[in-house]
Motif scaffolding. Structure first.
Motif, short mmCIF file in Angstrom:
data_model
loop_
_atom_site.label_atom_id
_atom_site.label_comp_id
_atom_site.label_asym_id
_atom_site.label_seq_id
_atom_site.Cartn_x
_atom_site.Cartn_y
_atom_site.Cartn_z
N ALA A 134 -59.15 78.74 37.42
CA ALA A 134 -59.79 79.92 36.81
C ALA A 134 -60.69 80.65 37.79
N LEU A 135 -61.22 79.95 38.79
CA LEU A 135 -62.11 80.58 39.76
C LEU A 135 -61.38 81.66 40.56
N LEU A 136 -60.05 81.57 40.62
CA LEU A 136 -59.27 82.53 41.39
C LEU A 136 -59.32 83.93 40.80
N ALA A 137 -59.63 84.03 39.51
CA ALA A 137 -59.66 85.34 38.84
C ALA A 137 -61.03 86.02 38.92
N ALA A 138 -62.00 85.36 39.51
CA ALA A 138 -63.36 85.91 39.57
C ALA A 138 -63.54 86.76 40.83
N VAL A 139 -64.08 87.97 40.64
CA VAL A 139 -64.38 88.84 41.78
C VAL A 139 -65.77 89.45 41.60
N ASP A 140 -66.47 89.65 42.69
CA ASP A 140 -67.79 90.28 42.62
C ASP A 140 -67.66 91.79 42.80
N GLY A 141 -68.79 92.47 42.89
CA GLY A 141 -68.78 93.92 42.99
C GLY A 141 -68.11 94.46 44.23
N ASP A 142 -67.98 93.61 45.25
CA ASP A 142 -67.34 94.02 46.50
C ASP A 142 -65.86 93.63 46.55
N GLY A 143 -65.37 93.04 45.44
CA GLY A 143 -63.97 92.64 45.41
C GLY A 143 -63.70 91.30 46.05
N ALA A 144 -64.75 90.58 46.42
CA ALA A 144 -64.60 89.26 47.02
C ALA A 144 -64.83 88.18 45.96
N SER A 145 -64.55 86.94 46.31
CA SER A 145 -64.79 85.84 45.38
C SER A 145 -66.26 85.45 45.39
N PRO A 146 -66.91 85.38 44.21
CA PRO A 146 -68.29 84.91 44.17
C PRO A 146 -68.41 83.43 44.50
N PHE A 147 -67.27 82.73 44.56
CA PHE A 147 -67.28 81.30 44.85
C PHE A 147 -67.04 81.00 46.34
N ALA A 148 -66.85 82.04 47.13
CA ALA A 148 -66.72 81.84 48.58
C ALA A 148 -68.00 81.21 49.10
N GLY A 149 -67.85 80.15 49.90
CA GLY A 149 -69.02 79.48 50.47
C GLY A 149 -69.57 78.38 49.60
N PHE A 150 -69.05 78.23 48.37
CA PHE A 150 -69.51 77.13 47.51
C PHE A 150 -68.75 75.85 47.84
N ARG A 151 -69.48 74.74 47.83
CA ARG A 151 -68.85 73.42 47.97
C ARG A 151 -68.32 73.01 46.60
N LEU A 152 -67.05 72.65 46.54
CA LEU A 152 -66.45 72.31 45.25
C LEU A 152 -65.28 71.36 45.46
N THR A 153 -64.72 70.90 44.34
CA THR A 153 -63.53 70.06 44.38
C THR A 153 -62.62 70.45 43.23
N GLY A 154 -61.47 69.83 43.19
CA GLY A 154 -60.48 70.07 42.15
C GLY A 154 -59.29 69.18 42.43
N TRP A 190 -57.15 60.12 42.41
CA TRP A 190 -57.36 59.52 41.08
C TRP A 190 -58.75 58.89 40.89
N ALA A 191 -59.57 58.82 41.93
CA ALA A 191 -60.90 58.23 41.80
C ALA A 191 -61.90 59.28 41.31
N PRO A 192 -62.91 58.88 40.53
CA PRO A 192 -63.93 59.84 40.10
C PRO A 192 -64.61 60.48 41.30
N HIS A 193 -64.74 61.81 41.26
CA HIS A 193 -65.39 62.53 42.35
C HIS A 193 -65.88 63.86 41.83
N ILE A 194 -67.18 64.10 41.96
CA ILE A 194 -67.74 65.40 41.56
C ILE A 194 -68.50 66.01 42.73
N GLU A 195 -68.62 67.32 42.70
CA GLU A 195 -69.43 68.05 43.66
C GLU A 195 -70.36 68.98 42.89
N VAL A 196 -71.61 69.07 43.34
CA VAL A 196 -72.59 69.98 42.74
C VAL A 196 -73.14 70.87 43.84
N ASP A 197 -72.99 72.18 43.68
CA ASP A 197 -73.54 73.14 44.63
C ASP A 197 -74.20 74.25 43.81
#
Length: 220
Positions: A134-154, A190-197
């Motif tokens: 779902a993060l792929l559909a998010a864009v900021d006012g400049d047309g870029a991803s607001p999630f660029a630069g965030f540490r995350l997993t999936g 398959w192991a539990p793994h979370i990231e918080v940024d």
């Protein structure tokens, strides 16, 4: 008591690279475990989907142990329309996974606007497994991803390969999240793994649902 929005897929088919549809939906564990954790703590859950359709469960995720627990979640049978959601009405948002979000939420502009608003609000935003599509559909006012630069997993390329899907799909989640500029952190399959940024909380796979819910509860 907090109000927590569950944004869930409305797709029961996942279009593969050859154009065929693979039965899908949300992954049962990724909705049941967080729902039970949040409601046991006294919080209210509201479900929203594209068009307000009842979210379909991926049949592959239904076990004899999970099926009755899923049946007990009455909110799944009365979802609100995602387009009508006001982020200000909620204290946190949570996206369960399953391959369904790869089909609809990955390109849903209403969901993208909601994610952008929640990220900017500083309120907890939780996303697990294939939910980060779902993060792929998010864009900021400049047309870029607001999630660029965030540490995350999936859900990782390695897990998609082990699940037997990697050579059948149109795109892989880990690749697309990396391409948008996110710092994708890969744990053991398959192991539990979370990231918080900052206020973004992500979990890698179904086993990450419980620790992700716990982290969100602490944030609330």
């Amino acid at each position: 008591m907090a109000r927590i929005l569950f944004v869930m897929t409305g797709a029961d088919r996942w279009t593969l690279a050859d154009g065929t549809g693979h039965p899908t939906g949300f992954w049962a564990e990724e909705a049941v475990v967080p729902y039970e954790a949040f409601t046991a703590a006294g919080h209210q859950v509201v479900v929203a989907t594209p068009g307000g359709v009842e979210p379909p469960v991926d049949p592959a995720s239904l076990t004899p142990e999970l099926a009755p627990r899923l049946e007990a979640i009455k909110e799944l049978r009365s979802p609100v329309r995602l387009a009508e959601v006001d982020p200000a009405d909620f204290d946190a948002v949570f996206y369960p996974g399953g391959h369904g979000p790869m089909e609809d939420l990955a390109v849903d502009a209403d969901s993208g606007r909601l994610l952008t608003a929640f990220l900017a609000s500083g309120k907890p935003l939780g996303v697990v497994c294939h939910g980060p599509a779902a993060l792929l559909a998010a864009v900021d006012g400049d047309g870029a991803s607001p999630f660029a630069g965030f540490r995350l997993t999936g859900f990782t390329n390695a897990e998609e390969t082990l699940a037997g899907n990697a050579d059948k799909v149109r795109w892989l989640l880990q690749d697309r999240l990396t391409e948008l500029g996110a710092d994708f952190v890969e744990g053991e399959p398959w192991a539990p793994h979370i990231e918080v940024d900052r206020n973004l909380y992500t979990g890698q796979n179904p086993a990450s649902s419980a620790p992700l819910a716990d982290a969100l509860l602490k944030a609330l």
